[in-house]
Design an enzyme around this catalytic site. Sequence first.
Site, PDB file in Angstrom:
ATOM      1  N   LYS A   1       0.896  -1.169  -0.027  1.00  0.00           N
ATOM      2  CA  LYS A   1       0.049   0.052  -0.057  1.00  0.00           C
ATOM      3  C   LYS A   1       0.758   1.270   0.097  1.00  0.00           C
ATOM      4  O   LYS A   1       0.625   2.239  -0.597  1.00  0.00           O
ATOM      5  CB  LYS A   1      -1.031   0.202   1.238  1.00  0.00           C
ATOM      6  CG  LYS A   1      -2.100  -1.120   1.275  1.00  0.00           C
ATOM      7  CD  LYS A   1      -3.206  -0.882   2.190  1.00  0.00           C
ATOM      8  CE  LYS A   1      -2.576  -0.725   3.894  1.00  0.00           C
ATOM      9  NZ  LYS A   1      -2.014  -2.216   4.241  1.00  0.00           N
TER      10      LYS A   1
ATOM     11  N   ARG B   1     -10.543   0.650   8.051  1.00  0.00           N
ATOM     12  CA  ARG B   1     -10.249  -0.675   8.396  1.00  0.00           C
ATOM     13  C   ARG B   1     -11.334  -1.622   9.050  1.00  0.00           C
ATOM     14  O   ARG B   1     -11.122  -2.818   9.403  1.00  0.00           O
ATOM     15  CB  ARG B   1      -9.071  -0.622   9.265  1.00  0.00           C
ATOM     16  CG  ARG B   1      -7.888  -0.666   8.617  1.00  0.00           C
ATOM     17  CD  ARG B   1      -6.644  -0.435   9.492  1.00  0.00           C
ATOM     18  NE  ARG B   1      -5.350  -1.078   9.324  1.00  0.00           N
ATOM     19  CZ  ARG B   1      -4.084  -0.544   8.946  1.00  0.00           C
ATOM     20  NH1 ARG B   1      -4.314   0.633   8.586  1.00  0.00           N
ATOM     21  NH2 ARG B   1      -3.132  -1.119   9.022  1.00  0.00           N
TER      22      ARG B   1
ATOM     23  N   ARG C   1      10.843  -5.158   5.615  1.00  0.00           N
ATOM     24  CA  ARG C   1      10.706  -3.760   5.471  1.00  0.00           C
ATOM     25  C   ARG C   1      11.668  -2.744   6.326  1.00  0.00           C
ATOM     26  O   ARG C   1      12.031  -3.098   7.298  1.00  0.00           O
ATOM     27  CB  ARG C   1       9.303  -3.388   5.730  1.00  0.00           C
ATOM     28  CG  ARG C   1       8.833  -1.713   5.677  1.00  0.00           C
ATOM     29  CD  ARG C   1       7.630  -1.674   5.359  1.00  0.00           C
ATOM     30  NE  ARG C   1       6.680  -2.030   6.462  1.00  0.00           N
ATOM     31  CZ  ARG C   1       5.274  -1.760   6.325  1.00  0.00           C
ATOM     32  NH1 ARG C   1       4.583  -1.370   5.147  1.00  0.00           N
ATOM     33  NH2 ARG C   1       4.593  -2.081   7.216  1.00  0.00           N
TER      34      ARG C   1
ATOM     35  N   ARG D   1      10.345  -0.751  11.474  1.00  0.00           N
ATOM     36  CA  ARG D   1       9.228  -0.262  12.388  1.00  0.00           C
ATOM     37  C   ARG D   1       9.051  -1.318  13.494  1.00  0.00           C
ATOM     38  O   ARG D   1       9.133  -2.481  13.334  1.00  0.00           O
ATOM     39  CB  ARG D   1       7.877  -0.130  11.568  1.00  0.00           C
ATOM     40  CG  ARG D   1       7.341   1.039  10.919  1.00  0.00           C
ATOM     41  CD  ARG D   1       6.501   1.083   9.813  1.00  0.00           C
ATOM     42  NE  ARG D   1       5.151   0.538  10.610  1.00  0.00           N
ATOM     43  CZ  ARG D   1       4.112   0.320   9.832  1.00  0.00           C
ATOM     44  NH1 ARG D   1       4.003   0.814   8.550  1.00  0.00           N
ATOM     45  NH2 ARG D   1       3.114  -0.386  10.306  1.00  0.00           N
TER      46      ARG D   1
ATOM     47  N   ARG E   1      -1.460  -8.235  13.567  1.00  0.00           N
ATOM     48  CA  ARG E   1      -2.179  -7.298  12.548  1.00  0.00           C
ATOM     49  C   ARG E   1      -2.714  -7.798  11.522  1.00  0.00           C
ATOM     50  O   ARG E   1      -3.605  -7.581  11.005  1.00  0.00           O
ATOM     51  CB  ARG E   1      -0.847  -6.414  12.098  1.00  0.00           C
ATOM     52  CG  ARG E   1      -0.269  -5.556  13.083  1.00  0.00           C
ATOM     53  CD  ARG E   1       1.117  -5.038  12.718  1.00  0.00           C
ATOM     54  NE  ARG E   1       0.929  -4.115  11.557  1.00  0.00           N
ATOM     55  CZ  ARG E   1       2.025  -4.019  10.745  1.00  0.00           C
ATOM     56  NH1 ARG E   1       3.195  -4.389  11.023  1.00  0.00           N
ATOM     57  NH2 ARG E   1       1.953  -3.150   9.619  1.00  0.00           N
TER      58      ARG E   1
HETATM   59  P1  AMP Z   1      -0.318   0.989   9.069  1.00  0.00           P
HETATM   60  O1  AMP Z   1       0.983   1.815   8.827  1.00  0.00           O
HETATM   61  O2  AMP Z   1      -1.325   1.452   8.134  1.00  0.00           O
HETATM   62  O3  AMP Z   1       0.315  -0.440   9.228  1.00  0.00           O
HETATM   63  O4  AMP Z   1      -0.903   1.104  10.544  1.00  0.00           O
HETATM   64  C1  AMP Z   1      -0.159   1.095  11.592  1.00  0.00           C
HETATM   65  C2  AMP Z   1      -0.940   0.801  12.932  1.00  0.00           C
HETATM   66  O5  AMP Z   1      -1.822   2.133  12.867  1.00  0.00           O
HETATM   67  C3  AMP Z   1      -1.883  -0.226  12.697  1.00  0.00           C
HETATM   68  O6  AMP Z   1      -1.482  -1.443  13.037  1.00  0.00           O
HETATM   69  C4  AMP Z   1      -3.163   0.115  13.654  1.00  0.00           C
HETATM   70  O7  AMP Z   1      -2.767  -0.078  15.051  1.00  0.00           O
HETATM   71  C5  AMP Z   1      -3.105   1.775  13.440  1.00  0.00           C
HETATM   72  N1  AMP Z   1      -4.042   1.964  12.526  1.00  0.00           N
HETATM   73  C6  AMP Z   1      -3.792   2.666  11.212  1.00  0.00           C
HETATM   74  N2  AMP Z   1      -4.783   2.821  10.548  1.00  0.00           N
HETATM   75  C7  AMP Z   1      -5.977   2.517  11.140  1.00  0.00           C
HETATM   76  C8  AMP Z   1      -7.325   2.569  11.186  1.00  0.00           C
HETATM   77  N3  AMP Z   1      -7.989   2.849  10.034  1.00  0.00           N
HETATM   78  N4  AMP Z   1      -7.993   2.082  12.009  1.00  0.00           N
HETATM   79  C9  AMP Z   1      -7.385   1.754  13.337  1.00  0.00           C
HETATM   80  N5  AMP Z   1      -6.121   1.615  13.462  1.00  0.00           N
HETATM   81  C10 AMP Z   1      -5.380   2.073  12.580  1.00  0.00           C
END
Ligand code: AMP
Length: 219
Positions: free
Chosen positions: A18, A93, A132, A165, A176
């Site tokens: 993404k 999400r 990553r 990360r 996740r």
């Molecule tokens: P990402 O960078 O998109 O993988 O997001 C990292 C973390 O942020 C996720 O594992 C969630 O803990 C939180 N997060 C990101 N987007 C959302 C969302 N739309 N709803 C809830 N938690 C989110």
Amino acid sequence: MKISGLNLILMGPPGAGKGTQSELIVSKYNIVHLSTGDMFREAYKNKTKTGLLAHEFTSKGQLVPDDVTIALVKERLLQDDCKNGYLLDGFPRTIEQAEALDEFTNSISSPISKVIALDADYNELVKRITSRRVCPVCGASYNLFTKRPLVEGVCDHCQSKLVQRDDDTEAKLHTRLEAYEKQTKPLLDYYAKKGLLVKVDGLQEIEKVFADIAGVLGE
Ligand code: AMP
């Protein structure tokens, strides 16, 4: 306020590509990149109330509560730079987030144009995520196999030292991916029923994935 433009959602499990595809899409279509994950990481870096609260969940690989996430996104979508279109990366999400987004975009008469879902299998996702590396300064993302930086361990854009990360470890990845399966995957049906969903094979070369996306979005 009325926003009109190309309003996109990019979906897919962690590691599906993404972030990489987002960079290419926003640059070609000249729209704003809105990553809720980035927003939470930035808020935590600045030690805001939302950032500290969100970190309790992000650090465990769990989703941040809907009310917090929805409020953050709504506030961001009302900013001027979203008028010409945006790409939501990592939001919605949950069904509750999707419904809130529908209600909001309808209220400003600027609906979602398309939902692109990147597909990838479980083993490939684990491999991609654990390899990553990201730039803690400018946010650029790399991969030890598929998207290596020019100089090992160094960001191509700002020359900062790359890091992993803290939620990209195999243990947290499991939580996740489970959250994706249980809470996010049902959204594919939700958007398919609305006629907005387009699936793209995320396992192809980066350029081919992008070509497929551009084929759907057009010039
Ligand atoms: P990402 O960078 O998109 O993988 O997001 C990292 C973390 O942020 C996720 O594992 C969630 O803990 C939180 N997060 C990101 N987007 C959302 C969302 N739309 N709803 C809830 N938690 C989110």
